[in-house]
Motif scaffolding. Structure first.
Motif, PDB file in Angstrom:
ATOM      1  N   ASP A  93      -2.267   6.078   5.675  1.00 31.87           N
ATOM      2  CA  ASP A  93      -1.825   4.756   5.357  1.00 31.87           C
ATOM      3  C   ASP A  93      -2.217   3.356   6.029  1.00 31.87           C
ATOM      4  O   ASP A  93      -2.980   2.904   6.401  1.00 31.87           O
ATOM      5  CB  ASP A  93      -0.148   5.211   4.924  1.00 31.87           C
ATOM      6  CG  ASP A  93       0.505   5.145   3.804  1.00 31.87           C
ATOM      7  OD1 ASP A  93      -0.982   5.279   2.556  1.00 31.87           O
ATOM      8  OD2 ASP A  93       1.685   6.393   3.890  1.00 31.87           O
ATOM      9  N   LEU A 100       0.524  -1.494  -0.023  1.00 32.17           N
ATOM     10  CA  LEU A 100      -0.291  -0.450   0.210  1.00 32.17           C
ATOM     11  C   LEU A 100       1.151   1.408   0.036  1.00 32.17           C
ATOM     12  O   LEU A 100       0.704   2.391  -0.840  1.00 32.17           O
ATOM     13  CB  LEU A 100      -1.252   0.156   1.012  1.00 32.17           C
ATOM     14  CG  LEU A 100      -1.404   1.330   1.440  1.00 32.17           C
ATOM     15  CD1 LEU A 100      -2.493   1.265   0.350  1.00 32.17           C
ATOM     16  CD2 LEU A 100      -1.741   1.496   2.512  1.00 32.17           C
ATOM     17  N   GLU A 101       1.844   1.358   0.223  1.00 34.53           N
ATOM     18  CA  GLU A 101       2.529   2.957   1.261  1.00 34.53           C
ATOM     19  C   GLU A 101       3.290   3.217   0.049  1.00 34.53           C
ATOM     20  O   GLU A 101       3.752   3.952  -0.278  1.00 34.53           O
ATOM     21  CB  GLU A 101       3.127   2.403   2.040  1.00 34.53           C
ATOM     22  CG  GLU A 101       2.892   2.056   3.352  1.00 34.53           C
ATOM     23  CD  GLU A 101       2.486   1.087   4.279  1.00 34.53           C
ATOM     24  OE1 GLU A 101       2.716   0.220   3.292  1.00 34.53           O
ATOM     25  OE2 GLU A 101       1.860   0.591   5.402  1.00 34.53           O
ATOM     26  N   THR A 117       0.538   4.768  -2.280  1.00 38.04           N
ATOM     27  CA  THR A 117      -0.200   5.801  -2.132  1.00 38.04           C
ATOM     28  C   THR A 117       1.300   7.030  -2.249  1.00 38.04           C
ATOM     29  O   THR A 117       0.742   7.517  -2.402  1.00 38.04           O
ATOM     30  CB  THR A 117      -0.559   5.876  -0.670  1.00 38.04           C
ATOM     31  OG1 THR A 117       0.663   5.163   0.476  1.00 38.04           O
ATOM     32  CG2 THR A 117      -1.747   4.745  -1.050  1.00 38.04           C
ATOM     33  N   THR A 173      -4.418   0.406   5.806  1.00 33.26           N
ATOM     34  CA  THR A 173      -3.917  -1.292   6.567  1.00 33.26           C
ATOM     35  C   THR A 173      -4.280  -2.034   7.845  1.00 33.26           C
ATOM     36  O   THR A 173      -4.510  -3.030   7.613  1.00 33.26           O
ATOM     37  CB  THR A 173      -2.584  -0.150   7.249  1.00 33.26           C
ATOM     38  OG1 THR A 173      -2.055  -0.335   6.233  1.00 33.26           O
ATOM     39  CG2 THR A 173      -1.396  -1.687   7.460  1.00 33.26           C
TER      40      THR A 173
END
Ligand SMILES: Cc1cc2nc3c(=O)[nH]c(=O)nc-3n(C[C@H](O)[C@H](O)[C@H](O)COP(=O)(O)OP(=O)(O)OC[C@H]3O[C@@H](n4cnc5c(N)ncnc54)[C@H](O)[C@@H]3O)c2cc1C
Length: 480
Positions: A353, A251-252, A255, A357
């Protein structure tokens, strides 16, 4: 009994073949023969008011198939005048009214128990397409406006991912899409409106003419007035869309790449999706699109610089095909009538984030049975006061567009409770909700949603819809 309550039924009402009056004693619509002396005659309409089972059932349903509030009649307006007459009638006789666009909200937002639903599909003309704007009826689908404007080489600057939504419907909510990174929401691209207020006054408004009303109605969730016509901005259209799908393992990284791409506005369109990964779990896809007209061509290297995906797919489609990419799929899904307990939240950049998560810890791709979108929008381009967004330079939309694969009521109830938990967590980190989803909310939640603007929101309600006639399905002021 003739179930249409239009001009013909009214005119022939004296011959007792149609339903011509509303019985204030609460017995509903009655024929001329049945009408008590105090029954309230309907005004003569250009369109028709229908009370047949199929129409009432359709108006008591929406894309979510979770909430079912049955109206007592459905107006298919033949003119704006019909809307004025019915809203005034509703004011006089204690009825409530909801305009229904395409019924694509998911939690009863366009429904009204025991009231009148106005079906905007019969007021759906694209009146004019000029060099930089178009004038359209509220019932026009964006698809029709896109088609008409492209004939002149023009396009609405921001389009929703699915074009089968009504202009009035998305202008009452916001209207967000990948081009919001350049142009804000659809409500930020409106030049003027014609509306029927909650008291039944037909008024024009714009940033210079009754700006208070204009500000209230755009993104106002139908609380103050019914939009009947809109003048919306158009911009020159390119012919082609080059689509860059950039895949990230976590994810990080996605983004971070989205923030980078947003910072220099390098793509014409910027969104992102969470997709099922092979072997389980999720993969993360930045979706950047560059619009252009050959012989010009996008500079791939500049567009991809510094985004560092694990893998990249590039494809190219005509601009219209790109805008209309999900239409056929949505139309295929609709007849299945599967429950859709959607949740859409806006999150401040600093919280996204950690929040996502945490959400993913409890969410498997199988749980969503649909699409999960995650993309950033610059806050300063969103200018309408009642579109409530987090206080952050960049805000992310997280849209979990769930489809429950069977008519499983217990599962729907469970997911509604999950939505409520996710909403509470979003609020705790400074988030808001995008009000098209299925989250059980109370009037107190709405007060929190509008925060310091709630007073202004409530004042606008008192000014323009003092009897609370309009859009009760949003459940902002009460739960009747
Ligand atoms: C498949 C799908 C994809 C979507 N994609 C996007 C997207 O990419 N971006 C996005 O922003 N949204 C998206 N949405 C959400 C959509 O914008 C909202 O659900 C919107 O409200 C739907 O428009 P509608 O015409 O169906 O409105 P309805 O659901 O019929 O009405 C919504 C609300 O607006 C009120 N209303 C409707 N018309 C008027 C009017 N003329 N005047 C005043 N009030 C009115 C209704 O009373 C109700 O309260 C999507 C929805 C679906 C089903």
């Amino acid at each position: 009994m003739d179930s249409r309550l239009g001009r013909r039924a009214f005119l022939t009402g004296a011959a007792a073949v149609g339903v011509v009056a509303f019985d204030p004693a609460g017995t509903g619509w009655v024929t001329a023969a049945e009408a008590a002396p105090d029954a309230v005659r309907l005004p003569e309409l250009d369109g028709e008011l229908v009370v047949d089972e199929a129409s009432l059932a359709e108006a008591a349903d929406d894309y979510g198939h979770i909430v079912h509030r049955r109206p007592v009649a459905v107006l298919r307006p033949g003119s704006v005048r019909d809307i004025v007459l019915v809203v005034r009638y509703a004011n006089r006789h204690g009825l409530r009214v909801a305009m229904r666009g395409q019924g694509h909200s998911t939690f009863g937002q366009a429904q009204v128990r025991g009231g009148v639903v106005i079906d905007s599909r019969t007021l759906a003309t694209v009146h004019r397409v000029e060099a930089d704007h178009a004038v359209v009826d509220a019932g026009v689908q964006w698809l029709e406006l896109v088609r008409a404007s492209l004939q002149k080489g023009l396009t609405p600057p921001v389009n929703t991912d699915y074009l089968g939504l009504s202009v009035g419907g998305t202008l009452s909510i916001g209207g967000i899409g990948g081009a919001s990174s350049h142009f804000g929401l659809q409500v930020d691209n409106v030049l003027a409106l014609e509306v029927v207020t909650g008291e039944g006054r037909l008024l024009r408004c714009s940033p210079t003419e009754r700006p208070d009303l204009f500000d209230a109605v755009l993104g106002g969730l139908g609380q103050f007035a019914i939009i009947v016509r809109a003048t919306v901005r158009l911009v020159p259209a390119e012919t082609t869309a080059r689509v860059y799908n950039l895949f990230y393992p976590d994810l990080e990284s996605m983004t971070a790449a989205q923030r980078r791409a947003l910072a220099d506005r390098r793509f014409s369109y910027l969104e992102g999706q969470l997709l099922p990964a092979e072997g389980g779990g999720w993969q993360f896809m930045l979706e950047g699109v560059e619009y252009y007209t050959p012989p010009a061509a996008p500079d791939d290297a500049a567009l991809l610089a510094g985004l560092d995906p694990a893998s990249t797919q590039v494809s190219e489609v005509p601009y219209f095909e790109w805008l209309n990419r999900v239409y056929a799929l949505v139309e295929q899904l609709k007849p299945l009538r599967l429950p859709g307990p959607w949740i859409n939240v806006f999150l401040p950049d600093g919280a996204v984030d950690a929040y996502v998560t945490e959400v993913l810890a409890d969410l498997t791709p199988a749980d969503t049975g649909g699409v999960v979108l995650l993309y950033p929008v610059p806050r300063d381009l969103a200018t309408r006061p009642f579109v409530s967004l987090p206080d952050s330079e960049v805000v992310f939309l997280l849209a979990i567009l769930r489809t429950v694969p069977t008519q499983d009521e217990a599962e729907v109830r469970r997911l509604l409770a999950v939505n409520r938990t996710l909403y509470d967590r979003a609020r705790a980190v400074g988030g808001t909700h995008y009000p098209v989803g299925a989250i059980p909310l109370t009037p107190a939640d709405w007060r929190a949603h509008y925060g310091p603007d709630y007073g202004r929101f409530a004042r606008a309600k008192r000014t323009y819809d003092p009897r609370h006639v309009l859009a009760p399905g949003q459940r902002i002021f009460d739960h009747r």
